[in-house]
Design a protein around this motif. Structure first.
Motif, mmCIF file in Angstrom:
data_model
loop_
_atom_site.group_PDB
_atom_site.id
_atom_site.type_symbol
_atom_site.label_atom_id
_atom_site.label_comp_id
_atom_site.label_asym_id
_atom_site.label_seq_id
_atom_site.Cartn_x
_atom_site.Cartn_y
_atom_site.Cartn_z
ATOM 1 N N GLY A 664 0.819 -1.207 0.000
ATOM 2 C CA GLY A 664 0.000 0.000 0.000
ATOM 3 C C GLY A 664 0.852 1.256 0.000
ATOM 4 O O GLY A 664 1.993 1.288 -0.467
ATOM 5 N N LYS A 665 0.293 2.327 0.548
ATOM 6 C CA LYS A 665 0.981 3.620 0.566
ATOM 7 C C LYS A 665 2.293 3.547 1.343
ATOM 8 O O LYS A 665 3.249 4.259 1.040
ATOM 9 C CB LYS A 665 0.069 4.686 1.186
ATOM 10 N N LYS A 666 2.332 2.671 2.332
ATOM 11 C CA LYS A 666 3.537 2.551 3.158
ATOM 12 C C LYS A 666 4.741 2.123 2.321
ATOM 13 O O LYS A 666 5.870 2.559 2.558
ATOM 14 C CB LYS A 666 3.290 1.539 4.272
ATOM 15 N N LEU A 667 4.500 1.254 1.314
ATOM 16 C CA LEU A 667 5.600 0.674 0.548
ATOM 17 C C LEU A 667 6.424 1.753 -0.159
ATOM 18 O O LEU A 667 7.654 1.720 -0.116
ATOM 19 C CB LEU A 667 5.057 -0.330 -0.471
ATOM 20 N N ASN A 668 5.770 2.707 -0.802
ATOM 21 C CA ASN A 668 6.509 3.754 -1.520
ATOM 22 C C ASN A 668 7.384 4.573 -0.581
ATOM 23 O O ASN A 668 8.509 4.952 -0.924
ATOM 24 C CB ASN A 668 5.536 4.677 -2.262
ATOM 25 N N GLY A 669 6.882 4.838 0.613
ATOM 26 C CA GLY A 669 7.685 5.579 1.589
ATOM 27 C C GLY A 669 8.916 4.801 2.024
ATOM 28 O O GLY A 669 10.011 5.354 2.143
ATOM 29 N N LEU A 670 8.730 3.498 2.244
ATOM 30 C CA LEU A 670 9.863 2.665 2.653
ATOM 31 C C LEU A 670 10.896 2.562 1.533
ATOM 32 O O LEU A 670 12.108 2.585 1.791
ATOM 33 C CB LEU A 670 9.367 1.270 3.050
ATOM 34 N N LEU A 671 10.430 2.442 0.291
ATOM 35 C CA LEU A 671 11.358 2.381 -0.841
ATOM 36 C C LEU A 671 12.132 3.690 -0.977
ATOM 37 O O LEU A 671 13.337 3.681 -1.259
ATOM 38 C CB LEU A 671 10.589 2.083 -2.126
ATOM 39 N N ASP A 672 11.458 4.819 -0.771
ATOM 40 C CA ASP A 672 12.147 6.121 -0.816
ATOM 41 C C ASP A 672 13.223 6.200 0.257
ATOM 42 O O ASP A 672 14.332 6.700 0.016
ATOM 43 C CB ASP A 672 11.145 7.262 -0.626
#
Length: 700
Positions: A664-672
């Motif tokens: 979800g939205k969390k994944l993009n933040g963790l990848l960043d």
């Protein structure tokens, strides 16, 4: 291309208020005006007719310093979009140290050749070598980019590499020195053994293709092979966070590095000092965008540094011109105060009454405070004596352990500071029966920056203090706690001691810009109908820039959810985007721009993320013994990429197959976050989004 069109393009491109084109209306140089200079004659043959100009007058830098350019030849420097941005003025038969550049704040190159996709871009840090190389490669599809000096070479290469791959050249003995600053950029390095490429072409009579085919020639793609050593992901308080020096660009990055070098202090300390200087100056002139309104560009900066670690010395360089300006303002105030006092003594009756009505007592203009308490500073705001100030000190014990933060006054002081930070308001309601009774109780549209540096014994209790956290003071602060360099500094090197920072070109350029921003020569600071400061409302460059800002803000929001990296630090996380907007606005202000770019936003968020990581170290926010989400994702990515050469995954695969708790939205933040720490790189290949995983993460 005529000089008139060059000027028009230059002004349109830069879009900076108050700046005048440096190109001017100069005639093209001729063979006669070059006075037999061999280098310039060769350059004339390649670039004619209009890229070499005959400079007959002394030019100025942004209506400021006058440069000794009369009688020189002007070489037009262009940016990556082939827009003229500056002039490199060369005297006849000169050496590089005699060159004069009309705008040191612009990144450009002397471009020899065509700027199109069919030409290879080759970057050179020496004008003479660039001319020789261009002569020898005229039959090849190459374009030479020559930097104005060696200091600007890396910035020039990175600038042009934003759009196209740039080739650099080095011999094996200096390979690391040349390539390391450009690691990760879209740069191809040609490494030859002993002879340079120029020597192979000139003396060896080899073709360019033959040089590339030599057994001892190595070609290194710096973008794909360079991976940094991995930083620790856990938030242990003993592991310092790597300072993202790449968050700064151009002159400011050079200045931070120079302060760190000359004063032998960590880059994080130098960076916070420069941020403090920018906030002190900028808060008086610009506001930062957030939502449908604007907010102050004031900052709260907290830096840890042991006694003797160089806090004072770093601030001496970052705030050099601010302190000089304060001194001159104070000296002028003393003169005016004496004159006012003398007038009072010489007048009587109606004349005295009229003088008092028309000539108020001069106020002390001091705006940079070191040893103070918050109450008298607030009084200065309320009484209209000042509209902006900084409490900037290398001994923050006065703030954290002084009267201001003791007993019943602490809560009121913290509330006053947070009100100032958020909205620029002061409320000082007091009894009107005492000796200091005054009808003034409020101040609006005022600004205050705090730059506090102190030892760990002072900061550690403060950073874990319940009131400072609950009142929101620490939630607004940008924090840096770098390891001290004490024990590893060099004092017995005579060559190092002989280097004077006050003769350094980059620091001088920085100080000149500070002078210009502190006391603009074009006009006084504008005011509204009530006499209050009228600050410029910084704008987003375009809708894409604004969207990027709010995408970062959304990512931070997702990280506050249950199980997220900021779950236990919500108050701090909610201020991260605000601080990023303030920092980006200050960077644009320093560059004399009126809009914030996407690049400004990305760099500002890197600095905010650094501060967040440092805050986590002290907040003990991650439960002990429990893996954080970012650690879980890094381990999962390493397992999936193992055995692949290169270690690359399709992002759509990761999106669909990552552990459920990380999607979800969390994944993009963790990848960043993983990308900012060097664990992965996100790249596009056609319509695909790929995730390259660091080989350091793969365990065989």
């Amino acid at each position: 291309m005529t000089t008139t069109s060059q000027t028009a393009t230059h002004e349109k491109t830069r879009g900076k208020a108050g700046l005048v084109s440096v190109l001017g209306d100069h005639q093209p140089a001729t063979e006669q005006t070059l006075q037999g200079d061999v280098l310039l004659k060769k350059l004339y043959d390649i670039l004619r007719p209009n890229s070499l100009l005959d400079i007959k007058v002394n030019l100025s830098v942004n209506q400021g310093d006058i440069l000794p350019t009369a009688g020189m030849t002007g070489l037009i420097l262009h940016n990556k979009d082939y827009e003229p941005v500056s002039l490199l003025c060369v005297p006849p038969h000169s050496k590089p140290k005699d060159y004069v550049v009309t705008d040191p704040f612009e990144t450009g190159a002397l471009i020899i050749g065509k700027m199109d996709s069919t030409h290879e871009l080759i970057a050179v840090n020496n004008i003479a070598h660039a001319v020789e190389l261009a002569y020898l490669l005229m039959a090849e599809n190459v374009t030479i980019l020559a930097s104005r000096d060696e200091w600007s070479f890396n910035d020039m290469v990175k600038h042009f590499a934003q759009d196209s791959c740039v080739t650099i050249m080095a011999t094996a003995d200096v390979k690391d020195e040349v390539t390391k600053p450009l690691i990760g950029a879209n740069v191809r390095a040609i490494i030859t053994s002993e002879r340079t490429v120029l020597e192979h072409l000139d003396y060896g009579n080899l073709s360019y293709k033959a040089i590339l085919a030599l057994d001892d020639t190595k070609i290194v793609e710096l973008k794909s092979v360079a991976w940094p050593e991995l930083e620790q992901l856990s938030s242990g308080p003993n592991k310092q966070t790597r300072y993202p020096i790449e968050a700064w660009d151009g002159l400011l990055q050079k200045v931070i590095k120079k302060i760190a070098y000359y004063q032998q202090v960590p880059e994080a300390m130098a960076g916070n000092c420069v941020l403090g200087a920018l906030a002190h100056i900028g808060q008086a002139h610009v506001d930062a965008p957030i939502g449908h309104k604007h907010m102050p560009t004031s900052l709260i900066l907290i830096t840890e540094g042991e006694s003797g670690s160089g806090k004072t010395q770093a601030m001496d360089l970052s705030h050099y011109k601010i302190k000089r300006y304060e001194q001159s303002q104070y000296e002028q105030y003393i003169v005016e105060h004496k004159e006012h006092k003398a007038q009072l003594a010489s007048l009587k009756g109606a004349e005295l009454k009229e003088y008092l009505a028309n000539e108020p007592i001069p106020h002390n203009p001091e705006r940079l405070f070191k040893d103070a308490t918050i109450e008298p500073i607030l009084d200065k705001f309320v009484n209209g004596e000042i509209t902006d100030a900084s409490w900037s000190t290398d001994d923050a014990a006065q703030f954290f352990n002084g009267h201001t933060m003791k007993g019943d006054t602490a809560g009121n002081a913290l509330a006053a500071i947070t009100d100032l930070y958020s909205g620029g308001e002061v409320n000082r309601t007091r009894s009107q029966k005492n000796a200091y009774a005054t009808p003034h109780t409020k101040a609006f549209n005022v600004r205050m920056t705090l730059m506090l540096m102190a030892q760990r014994i002072i900061l550690e209790p403060a950073l874990t203090d319940a009131m400072m956290n609950q009142q929101g003071f620490l939630a607004r602060a940008l924090i840096a706690c770098p390891n001290s360099l004490q024990g590893y500094r060099t004092f017995d090197n005579a060559k190092l001691r002989a280097q004077n920072p006050h003769r350094d070109a980059d620091l001088i350029a920085y100080w000149n810009r500070c002078d210009d921003l502190l006391d603009p020569v074009d006009s006084n600071a504008p005011t509204d109908e009530k006499g209050a400061p009228k600050r410029f409302k910084m704008q987003w460059h375009d809708e894409q820039t604004e969207q990027v800002f709010y995408e970062h803000m959304q990512t931070i929001e997702g990280r506050q959810a249950k199980g997220g990296s900021l779950e236990h630090l919500k108050a701090y996380a909610s201020r991260m985007a605000e601080n990023a907007s303030r920092i980006a606005s200050l960077i644009a202000f320093f560059d004399k721009r009126q809009t914030i770019t996407t690049d400004d936003i990305k760099r500002a968020f890197m600095l905010v993320e650094y501060s967040t990581a440092e805050r986590l170290r002290y907040a003990d926010a991650t439960p002990t013994g429990e893996q954080s989400d970012i650690e879980k994702l890094s381990i999962w990515l390493a397992g999936k990429a193992k055995g692949k050469i290169p270690h690359v995954l399709n992002k759509s695969f990761v999106t669909q197959n990552a552990p459920n708790a990380l999607r979800g939205k969390k994944l993009n933040g963790l990848l960043d976050d993983l990308e900012s720490l060097g664990y992965i790189r996100l790249e596009s290949e056609g319509r695909k989004r790929l995730i390259y995983v660091s080989p350091h993460l793969i365990i065989d």
